[in-house]
Scaffold this motif. Structure first.
Motif, PDB file in Angstrom:
ATOM      1  N   ASP A 243       0.833  -1.212   0.000  1.00  0.00           N
ATOM      2  CA  ASP A 243       0.000   0.000   0.000  1.00  0.00           C
ATOM      3  C   ASP A 243       0.859   1.250   0.000  1.00  0.00           C
ATOM      4  O   ASP A 243       2.101   1.189  -0.010  1.00  0.00           O
ATOM      5  N   ALA A 244       0.209   2.423   0.009  1.00  0.00           N
ATOM      6  CA  ALA A 244       0.904   3.702  -0.115  1.00  0.00           C
ATOM      7  C   ALA A 244       1.760   4.030   1.098  1.00  0.00           C
ATOM      8  O   ALA A 244       2.576   4.953   1.044  1.00  0.00           O
ATOM      9  N   LEU A 245       1.563   3.318   2.193  1.00  0.00           N
ATOM     10  CA  LEU A 245       2.379   3.533   3.390  1.00  0.00           C
ATOM     11  C   LEU A 245       3.600   2.627   3.411  1.00  0.00           C
ATOM     12  O   LEU A 245       4.396   2.684   4.347  1.00  0.00           O
ATOM     13  N   GLY A 246       3.730   1.775   2.388  1.00  0.00           N
ATOM     14  CA  GLY A 246       4.839   0.836   2.348  1.00  0.00           C
ATOM     15  C   GLY A 246       4.579  -0.448   3.111  1.00  0.00           C
ATOM     16  O   GLY A 246       5.470  -1.296   3.219  1.00  0.00           O
ATOM     17  N   LYS A 247       3.360  -0.608   3.631  1.00  0.00           N
ATOM     18  CA  LYS A 247       3.008  -1.854   4.323  1.00  0.00           C
ATOM     19  C   LYS A 247       2.762  -2.944   3.287  1.00  0.00           C
ATOM     20  O   LYS A 247       2.259  -2.677   2.192  1.00  0.00           O
ATOM     21  N   THR A 248       3.106  -4.174   3.630  1.00  0.00           N
ATOM     22  CA  THR A 248       2.963  -5.268   2.686  1.00  0.00           C
ATOM     23  C   THR A 248       2.168  -6.426   3.281  1.00  0.00           C
ATOM     24  O   THR A 248       2.126  -6.618   4.498  1.00  0.00           O
ATOM     25  N   SER A 249       1.575  -7.202   2.390  1.00  0.00           N
ATOM     26  CA  SER A 249       0.871  -8.414   2.790  1.00  0.00           C
ATOM     27  C   SER A 249       1.859  -9.567   2.899  1.00  0.00           C
ATOM     28  O   SER A 249       3.050  -9.423   2.605  1.00  0.00           O
ATOM     29  N   ASP A 250       1.367 -10.725   3.302  1.00  0.00           N
ATOM     30  CA  ASP A 250       2.140 -11.951   3.176  1.00  0.00           C
ATOM     31  C   ASP A 250       2.294 -12.267   1.683  1.00  0.00           C
ATOM     32  O   ASP A 250       1.619 -11.673   0.836  1.00  0.00           O
ATOM     33  N   GLN A 251       3.165 -13.223   1.363  1.00  0.00           N
ATOM     34  CA  GLN A 251       3.235 -13.724  -0.008  1.00  0.00           C
ATOM     35  C   GLN A 251       1.905 -14.400  -0.333  1.00  0.00           C
ATOM     36  O   GLN A 251       1.416 -15.230   0.431  1.00  0.00           O
ATOM     37  N   ILE A 252       1.318 -14.029  -1.452  1.00  0.00           N
ATOM     38  CA  ILE A 252       0.012 -14.547  -1.844  1.00  0.00           C
ATOM     39  C   ILE A 252       0.162 -15.440  -3.070  1.00  0.00           C
ATOM     40  O   ILE A 252       0.795 -15.052  -4.061  1.00  0.00           O
ATOM     41  N   ASP A 253      -0.433 -16.630  -3.024  1.00  0.00           N
ATOM     42  CA  ASP A 253      -0.256 -17.605  -4.099  1.00  0.00           C
ATOM     43  C   ASP A 253      -0.848 -17.131  -5.418  1.00  0.00           C
ATOM     44  O   ASP A 253      -0.217 -17.238  -6.473  1.00  0.00           O
ATOM     45  N   VAL A 254      -2.078 -16.648  -5.382  1.00  0.00           N
ATOM     46  CA  VAL A 254      -2.762 -16.203  -6.607  1.00  0.00           C
ATOM     47  C   VAL A 254      -3.422 -14.850  -6.336  1.00  0.00           C
ATOM     48  O   VAL A 254      -4.255 -14.735  -5.433  1.00  0.00           O
ATOM     49  N   ILE A 255      -3.034 -13.852  -7.110  1.00  0.00           N
ATOM     50  CA  ILE A 255      -3.635 -12.518  -6.997  1.00  0.00           C
ATOM     51  C   ILE A 255      -4.278 -12.172  -8.337  1.00  0.00           C
ATOM     52  O   ILE A 255      -3.627 -12.248  -9.382  1.00  0.00           O
ATOM     53  N   ILE A 256      -5.545 -11.828  -8.296  1.00  0.00           N
ATOM     54  CA  ILE A 256      -6.245 -11.351  -9.485  1.00  0.00           C
ATOM     55  C   ILE A 256      -6.342  -9.836  -9.365  1.00  0.00           C
ATOM     56  O   ILE A 256      -6.909  -9.325  -8.396  1.00  0.00           O
ATOM     57  N   TYR A 257      -5.766  -9.126 -10.325  1.00  0.00           N
ATOM     58  CA  TYR A 257      -5.643  -7.685 -10.160  1.00  0.00           C
ATOM     59  C   TYR A 257      -5.741  -6.975 -11.508  1.00  0.00           C
ATOM     60  O   TYR A 257      -5.671  -7.598 -12.575  1.00  0.00           O
ATOM     61  N   ASP A 258      -5.902  -5.670 -11.434  1.00  0.00           N
ATOM     62  CA  ASP A 258      -5.961  -4.833 -12.627  1.00  0.00           C
ATOM     63  C   ASP A 258      -4.544  -4.500 -13.075  1.00  0.00           C
ATOM     64  O   ASP A 258      -3.732  -4.039 -12.287  1.00  0.00           O
ATOM     65  N   ASN A 259      -4.276  -4.755 -14.353  1.00  0.00           N
ATOM     66  CA  ASN A 259      -2.974  -4.367 -14.895  1.00  0.00           C
ATOM     67  C   ASN A 259      -3.135  -3.445 -16.100  1.00  0.00           C
ATOM     68  O   ASN A 259      -2.195  -3.185 -16.821  1.00  0.00           O
ATOM     69  N   GLN A 260      -4.373  -2.964 -16.296  1.00  0.00           N
ATOM     70  CA  GLN A 260      -4.641  -2.041 -17.396  1.00  0.00           C
ATOM     71  C   GLN A 260      -4.331  -0.611 -16.994  1.00  0.00           C
ATOM     72  O   GLN A 260      -3.736   0.149 -17.752  1.00  0.00           O
ATOM     73  N   TYR A 261      -4.754  -0.256 -15.785  1.00  0.00           N
ATOM     74  CA  TYR A 261      -4.531   1.104 -15.301  1.00  0.00           C
ATOM     75  C   TYR A 261      -3.485   1.163 -14.188  1.00  0.00           C
ATOM     76  O   TYR A 261      -3.095   2.252 -13.766  1.00  0.00           O
ATOM     77  N   THR A 262      -3.049   0.000 -13.701  1.00  0.00           N
ATOM     78  CA  THR A 262      -2.184  -0.041 -12.529  1.00  0.00           C
ATOM     79  C   THR A 262      -0.937  -0.873 -12.798  1.00  0.00           C
ATOM     80  O   THR A 262      -1.051  -2.062 -13.082  1.00  0.00           O
TER      81      THR A 262
END
Length: 252
Positions: free
Chosen positions: A74-93
């Motif tokens: 996130d914008a604060l530099g905080k991170t999640s655990d390693q995630i096996d499968v992430i479905i995300y937007d790659n058109q605008y991001t």
């Protein structure tokens, strides 16, 4: 002369669909079984199985959805655990700091996260719930979108979908009473919205009427994917990221 598939599609279209999709499930099950039978290192087997699931999910989702393994940031530099499968937007991001397949995925771009496990049981349900929490507790920004007539207001944030996918399910009654009792213990940020056991069925909580919906055993894979696709469509597009919030973290 028409092919067997053509003849069946003309005589019984429903059966044609069921048989065709069932074969894809059989192929995935064979791939997962082969991993279990021939790969001696659990970590490597996990990576291989993750890729099997990523490949099939990519195949059934439109190109607007990217599917990868990674870490959410996130914008604060905080991170999640390693995630096996992430479905995300790659058109605008864009993804961030990519190197040799490792990537950070901005929290605002995430639609859904899935954990890949050998089977669904109490321990793995709880584990997947913790992974979901590590993503959902991150900060997400949303800013207005300029257009010819002015600025659209910031889009409200939707709930990130979370689930678990596996080869098998541990309980003899499948997605029955024992599963439901353990599933009910996952609440708030740890809640799972969907799950698939390739050899044992699937579930989801996508119904607007509440409660769990269960899919067929023989075609659980494609049923799961179609239900997931419908859920993703209902979310619309992700919010517009406030890139200034990320930039401000770089100022001393």
């Amino acid at each position: 002369m028409s092919s067997v598939a053509k003849a069946l599609s003309e005589s019984d279209g429903k059966e044609f669909l069921k048989q065709s999709f069932s074969m894809q499930q059989t192929v995935l099950k064979s791939q997962l079984d082969l991993s279990a039978a021939t790969i001696t290192h659990n970590g490597v087997m996990g990576d291989v199985n993750e890729q099997h699931f990523i490949d099939i999910i990519r195949r059934y989702l439109p190109d607007r959805y990217a599917v990868d393994t990674g870490i959410v940031i996130d914008a604060l530099g905080k991170t999640s655990d390693q995630i096996d499968v992430i479905i995300y937007d790659n058109q605008y991001t864009p993804t961030l700091l990519d190197q040799q397949g490792h990537r950070f995925i901005p929290a605002e771009s995430v639609y859904a996260v899935l954990e890949v496990k050998p089977k669904i049981n109490k321990g793995y349900l709880e584990y997947a719930g913790e992974k979901a929490k590590s993503v959902r507790e991150l900060q997400r920004t949303s800013v207005g979108i300029p257009h010819a007539g002015g600025v659209y207001p910031p889009k409200p944030l939707f709930d990130i979908v979370a689930g678990i996918v596996a080869t098998d399910i541990e309980w003899s009654d499948g997605f029955g009473g024992t599963f439901e009792r353990n599933y009910a213990e996952l609440t708030d940020l740890n809640k799972l919205d969907c799950g698939l056991a390739v050899s044992g069925g699937c579930f989801d909580a996508f119904s607007t009427e509440g409660g769990l919906n269960y899919g067929p055993t023989d075609n659980s894979l494609i049923y799961f994917l179609f239900r997931l696709l419908q859920k993703l469509q209902s979310l619309g597009t992700v919010s517009a990221i406030d890139w200034n919030a990320y930039a401000e973290q770089l100022i001393t």
